[in-house]
Each structure stands twice: as C-alpha cells, then as structure tokens.
Design a protein around this motif. Sequence first.
Motif, PDB file in Angstrom:
ATOM      1  N   GLY A   1       8.917  -3.014 -12.063  1.00 38.90           N
ATOM      2  CA  GLY A   1       8.721  -4.296 -11.715  1.00 38.90           C
ATOM      3  C   GLY A   1       9.014  -4.648 -10.197  1.00 38.90           C
ATOM      4  O   GLY A   1       8.722  -5.803  -9.710  1.00 38.90           O
ATOM      5  N   MET A   2       9.380  -3.655  -9.234  1.00 35.52           N
ATOM      6  CA  MET A   2       9.459  -3.866  -7.883  1.00 35.52           C
ATOM      7  C   MET A   2       8.155  -3.920  -7.424  1.00 35.52           C
ATOM      8  O   MET A   2       7.851  -4.905  -6.391  1.00 35.52           O
ATOM      9  N   LEU A   3       7.270  -3.265  -7.913  1.00 35.55           N
ATOM     10  CA  LEU A   3       5.951  -3.143  -7.466  1.00 35.55           C
ATOM     11  C   LEU A   3       5.208  -4.426  -7.772  1.00 35.55           C
ATOM     12  O   LEU A   3       4.480  -4.907  -6.986  1.00 35.55           O
ATOM     13  N   LYS A   4       5.530  -5.021  -8.873  1.00 32.63           N
ATOM     14  CA  LYS A   4       4.956  -6.121  -9.450  1.00 32.63           C
ATOM     15  C   LYS A   4       5.364  -7.373  -8.209  1.00 32.63           C
ATOM     16  O   LYS A   4       4.612  -8.186  -7.957  1.00 32.63           O
TER      17      LYS A   4
ATOM     18  N   PHE B   1       0.861  -1.148   0.151  1.00 33.45           N
ATOM     19  CA  PHE B   1       0.071   0.049   0.056  1.00 33.45           C
ATOM     20  C   PHE B   1       0.760   1.244   0.009  1.00 33.45           C
ATOM     21  O   PHE B   1       0.534   2.171  -0.550  1.00 33.45           O
ATOM     22  N   PHE B   2       2.048   1.204   0.686  1.00 31.74           N
ATOM     23  CA  PHE B   2       3.125   2.355   0.663  1.00 31.74           C
ATOM     24  C   PHE B   2       3.409   2.736  -0.805  1.00 31.74           C
ATOM     25  O   PHE B   2       3.357   3.796  -1.198  1.00 31.74           O
ATOM     26  N   LEU B   3       3.547   1.578  -1.490  1.00 34.42           N
ATOM     27  CA  LEU B   3       4.288   1.696  -2.718  1.00 34.42           C
ATOM     28  C   LEU B   3       2.983   2.089  -3.995  1.00 34.42           C
ATOM     29  O   LEU B   3       3.111   2.977  -4.714  1.00 34.42           O
ATOM     30  N   HIS B   4       1.794   1.574  -3.718  1.00 31.32           N
ATOM     31  CA  HIS B   4       0.624   2.148  -4.443  1.00 31.32           C
ATOM     32  C   HIS B   4       0.331   3.497  -4.015  1.00 31.32           C
ATOM     33  O   HIS B   4       0.065   4.386  -4.876  1.00 31.32           O
ATOM     34  N   GLY B   5       0.655   3.919  -2.870  1.00 29.92           N
ATOM     35  CA  GLY B   5       0.344   5.151  -2.532  1.00 29.92           C
ATOM     36  C   GLY B   5       1.372   6.322  -3.253  1.00 29.92           C
ATOM     37  O   GLY B   5       1.071   7.348  -3.520  1.00 29.92           O
ATOM     38  N   ALA B   6       2.633   5.888  -3.294  1.00 33.36           N
ATOM     39  CA  ALA B   6       3.612   6.982  -3.764  1.00 33.36           C
ATOM     40  C   ALA B   6       3.473   6.691  -5.421  1.00 33.36           C
ATOM     41  O   ALA B   6       3.892   7.684  -5.945  1.00 33.36           O
ATOM     42  N   LYS B   7       2.948   5.682  -5.851  1.00 33.68           N
ATOM     43  CA  LYS B   7       2.910   5.407  -7.610  1.00 33.68           C
ATOM     44  C   LYS B   7       1.692   6.309  -7.847  1.00 33.68           C
ATOM     45  O   LYS B   7       1.691   6.931  -8.974  1.00 33.68           O
ATOM     46  N   LEU B   8       0.449   6.185  -7.257  1.00 26.76           N
ATOM     47  CA  LEU B   8      -0.647   7.011  -7.629  1.00 26.76           C
ATOM     48  C   LEU B   8      -0.736   8.418  -7.642  1.00 26.76           C
ATOM     49  O   LEU B   8      -0.360   8.984  -6.316  1.00 26.76           O
TER      50      LEU B   8
ATOM     51  N   PRO C   1      -0.165   3.406   5.608  1.00 25.84           N
ATOM     52  CA  PRO C   1       1.124   3.299   4.670  1.00 25.84           C
ATOM     53  C   PRO C   1       0.529   3.984   3.121  1.00 25.84           C
ATOM     54  O   PRO C   1       1.439   4.535   2.670  1.00 25.84           O
ATOM     55  N   PHE C   2      -0.644   3.628   2.975  1.00 27.13           N
ATOM     56  CA  PHE C   2      -1.079   4.665   1.640  1.00 27.13           C
ATOM     57  C   PHE C   2      -0.739   5.941   1.645  1.00 27.13           C
ATOM     58  O   PHE C   2      -0.335   6.705   0.689  1.00 27.13           O
ATOM     59  N   ILE C   3      -1.373   6.630   2.806  1.00 29.15           N
ATOM     60  CA  ILE C   3      -1.130   7.947   2.980  1.00 29.15           C
ATOM     61  C   ILE C   3       0.480   8.545   3.109  1.00 29.15           C
ATOM     62  O   ILE C   3       0.620   9.429   2.657  1.00 29.15           O
ATOM     63  N   ALA C   4       0.955   7.457   3.723  1.00 27.32           N
ATOM     64  CA  ALA C   4       2.544   7.909   3.749  1.00 27.32           C
ATOM     65  C   ALA C   4       3.312   7.813   2.663  1.00 27.32           C
ATOM     66  O   ALA C   4       4.121   8.550   2.142  1.00 27.32           O
ATOM     67  N   GLY C   5       2.821   6.781   1.610  1.00 21.91           N
ATOM     68  CA  GLY C   5       3.385   6.820   0.233  1.00 21.91           C
ATOM     69  C   GLY C   5       2.960   8.019  -0.625  1.00 21.91           C
ATOM     70  O   GLY C   5       3.711   8.687  -1.309  1.00 21.91           O
ATOM     71  N   GLN C   6       1.601   8.451  -0.429  1.00 24.34           N
ATOM     72  CA  GLN C   6       1.127   9.792  -1.095  1.00 24.34           C
ATOM     73  C   GLN C   6       1.744  10.894  -0.563  1.00 24.34           C
ATOM     74  O   GLN C   6       2.386  11.818  -1.441  1.00 24.34           O
ATOM     75  N   LEU C   7       2.295  11.109   0.669  1.00 26.89           N
ATOM     76  CA  LEU C   7       3.086  12.199   1.242  1.00 26.89           C
ATOM     77  C   LEU C   7       4.663  12.158   0.565  1.00 26.89           C
ATOM     78  O   LEU C   7       5.037  13.403   0.346  1.00 26.89           O
TER      79      LEU C   7
ATOM     80  N   ILE D   1       9.970  10.186  -3.974  1.00 25.52           N
ATOM     81  CA  ILE D   1      10.163   8.845  -4.560  1.00 25.52           C
ATOM     82  C   ILE D   1       9.360   8.527  -5.677  1.00 25.52           C
ATOM     83  O   ILE D   1       9.488   7.242  -6.246  1.00 25.52           O
ATOM     84  N   GLY D   2       8.337   9.236  -5.979  1.00 27.37           N
ATOM     85  CA  GLY D   2       7.474   9.136  -7.238  1.00 27.37           C
ATOM     86  C   GLY D   2       8.047   8.568  -8.208  1.00 27.37           C
ATOM     87  O   GLY D   2       7.912   7.570  -8.949  1.00 27.37           O
ATOM     88  N   ARG D   3       9.011   9.142  -8.853  1.00 26.15           N
ATOM     89  CA  ARG D   3       9.751   9.018 -10.103  1.00 26.15           C
ATOM     90  C   ARG D   3      10.601   7.644  -9.955  1.00 26.15           C
ATOM     91  O   ARG D   3      10.757   7.141 -10.877  1.00 26.15           O
ATOM     92  N   TRP D   4      11.295   7.483  -8.902  1.00 25.51           N
ATOM     93  CA  TRP D   4      11.940   6.337  -8.596  1.00 25.51           C
ATOM     94  C   TRP D   4      10.874   5.030  -8.624  1.00 25.51           C
ATOM     95  O   TRP D   4      11.322   3.868  -9.268  1.00 25.51           O
ATOM     96  N   ILE D   5       9.806   5.229  -8.249  1.00 26.56           N
ATOM     97  CA  ILE D   5       8.905   4.066  -8.291  1.00 26.56           C
ATOM     98  C   ILE D   5       8.526   3.775  -9.630  1.00 26.56           C
ATOM     99  O   ILE D   5       8.360   2.639 -10.273  1.00 26.56           O
ATOM    100  N   GLU D   6       8.385   4.817 -10.372  1.00 25.50           N
ATOM    101  CA  GLU D   6       7.896   4.883 -11.923  1.00 25.50           C
ATOM    102  C   GLU D   6       8.889   3.921 -12.532  1.00 25.50           C
ATOM    103  O   GLU D   6       8.796   3.262 -13.625  1.00 25.50           O
TER     104      GLU D   6
END
Length: 348
Positions: free
Chosen positions: A197-200, A47-54, A177-183, A188-193
Amino acid sequence: MARPKFIPDNFTLCLIGAVILASLFPVHGQAATAFNWLTNFAVGLLFFLHGAKLSREAIIAGATHWRLHLVVLASTFVVFPLLGLALKPVLSPLVTPALYAGVLFLCTLPSTVQSSIAFTSIARGNVPAAVCSASASSLIGIFVTPALVSLLITNQAASGGSAWHTIWNIVLQLLVPFIAGQLLRPVIGRWIERNRGMLKFVDQGSILLVVFGAFSESVNEGLWHHIPISALAGIIVVSALLLALALGITIFTSKKLGFSRADQITIIFCGSKKSLAAGVPMAKVIFASSAVGAVVLPLMLFHQIQLMVCAALAQHWGARDMSGERDAHAGDESRAGGTKRTAAAVRR
C-alpha cells in the motif's frame, strides 16, 4: 456501495484538484525551488521502492523484452511524428504556425518515465519492462529528438548550450535510486512486499506532485494570460486528438501482435505519452529563446491531458484486474467447498 459509473474516482478528483490549485495558487520563487526538490525526492523514492521490489530475474526479463521495446520506440519516434505531419491540414486551421511547430516538437519527444511506470504499476502492467522501455526512450530521445526536429521543423533557430546535462539528471534522479533499491533488496525486500500500500501511495503521490509542479510552471509562464481563447481551445483539441490516436494505435497494435495483457498495458502507457521534463530543457537548447514559449505550450497542455486520461485508464484497468482476481479466488473457494461437500456425501 459501488461508485456511480460516471463519477470520477478519488485519484482523478485529486488530479483535478491539483490542476485547479496550481492555477489559483502556483508556486514560484523560492517556494517553487523547494517544491521542485520535493518532487525530485518523491520520484527518487518511487524508483528506490521499485528497485527494492523487483527481482533481478524480473529486471533481466524486462530488459530482454525486445519486441515490446521496439513497439514502444516505434510509437514514440515514428508514429507520433508521422501523425503530426499527416494531421497538418486538420491542425493548421486550429493553431498558429508557431504553435503547429510546437505540436511537431511534441511529436518528436521521448516518452515520460516516472508517470509511465507509475501508471503501469497502478494498472497492474509489466513494470520491469516499463522501467527499461521508458528509461531507454528518454536516453535515446536526447539524440533522436534534435535530429527529428531538424527534419520536421525547418525554421527552428538553434541556441547555445548542450543537452548532455539531461543524461546526468536521468541517471541521478531515476537510475541511481533504482540501483540503490536493488542493492538493498536483500535487506528491505520482504518489508516492501508486506507494505504494498505504501508503494501505491508513492505512485499516486508522485504523479500529483508532478501535475501540480508542471501546471504551476505553465501558469507562471502566463498560460492563461498571453494566448487567445481560440488558440488555447485549438491546442486542447489537437492534444486530445493526438492522444486519442496514439492510445488507439497502441491498443490495436499491442493486441494484434499477441502481447499479454500486462505487456499491452506497458506498451499503451509508454508508447502514448510525451515527456515535459525532457521537452522543456531540450526546447531551450534547440530553439531560440524567443521561440521557446510557443514551442512548449502544446507540450504543457498535452502533458496535463495525458496525465488525466492515463490516470483514469490506469485506475479503471487496475480495479478491473483486482475484481477479476477476487472473483477467481471466490470461484476457487466455491469449487473447493463443493468438493468437500461431495466427499462428505460419499463417505455418508
């Protein structure tokens, strides 16, 4: 080299391996406690990674997609209970009355959260809408499920305790965790993009952990020792029938209502699944301790079947969409090359 049509993909084979491993070597005691913490961490990381991704815009769009959410909630809290009641003549010869009460309890439960979102992501569906819809289903289910149980199951025995701790668990494990990823998205958003493969890997890894942990708990409760083979076979048939009907109804309804393919995937996964994580604590609150085992057994088996079937569907749909994108990209390149060759011929 293409995989033969009827050979399962690697992820499905891993799921089967997790079930077999949990049946032979279930975790228990301190190891089970440690594994539970590991599973919670994996789900929180997901959920942290999805929060950072979206993006914020995508989340707002998902939250305001009210037609989709209404379809999912209707499937979860209206269609499923009606199926449980309508199928009683078929189900009663296959299972005992106590197990049929467990089937009805299964039909009243909210949708899963982490696996619905993970499968939606793998199948390239509308992840923001899945996050909102599955989370809302879990929160609403805390209040709707006990009310439906009181209507559908007349011989339930209430026990002491409160289900409010479920709200805290959902907030702590999923929303925080989702809110933390959003914040942290601006950082880290560009690194997640760049590392999708790590998200998968986290998507699939969290599902494998949930499968192993849930099946270990079932085995430790005597899943393979305290029920007749005929009753077990009956529950498996019932679970498969309910899942098939739910999948068929959500597929048909989402298409007929004109939803996009991404939204259809979200409706199918969020509207056809039931939560073991929410169901077990709710059963302990709603039913007397002597009745909990029979009540949660159909849920435990349905949970395993839905994970296996939905994993195969998610992998198939995700691979098909990726193949379509590659074909479209190749077609664009071919057309661009043809245009260049035509222009060169004109110049000559």
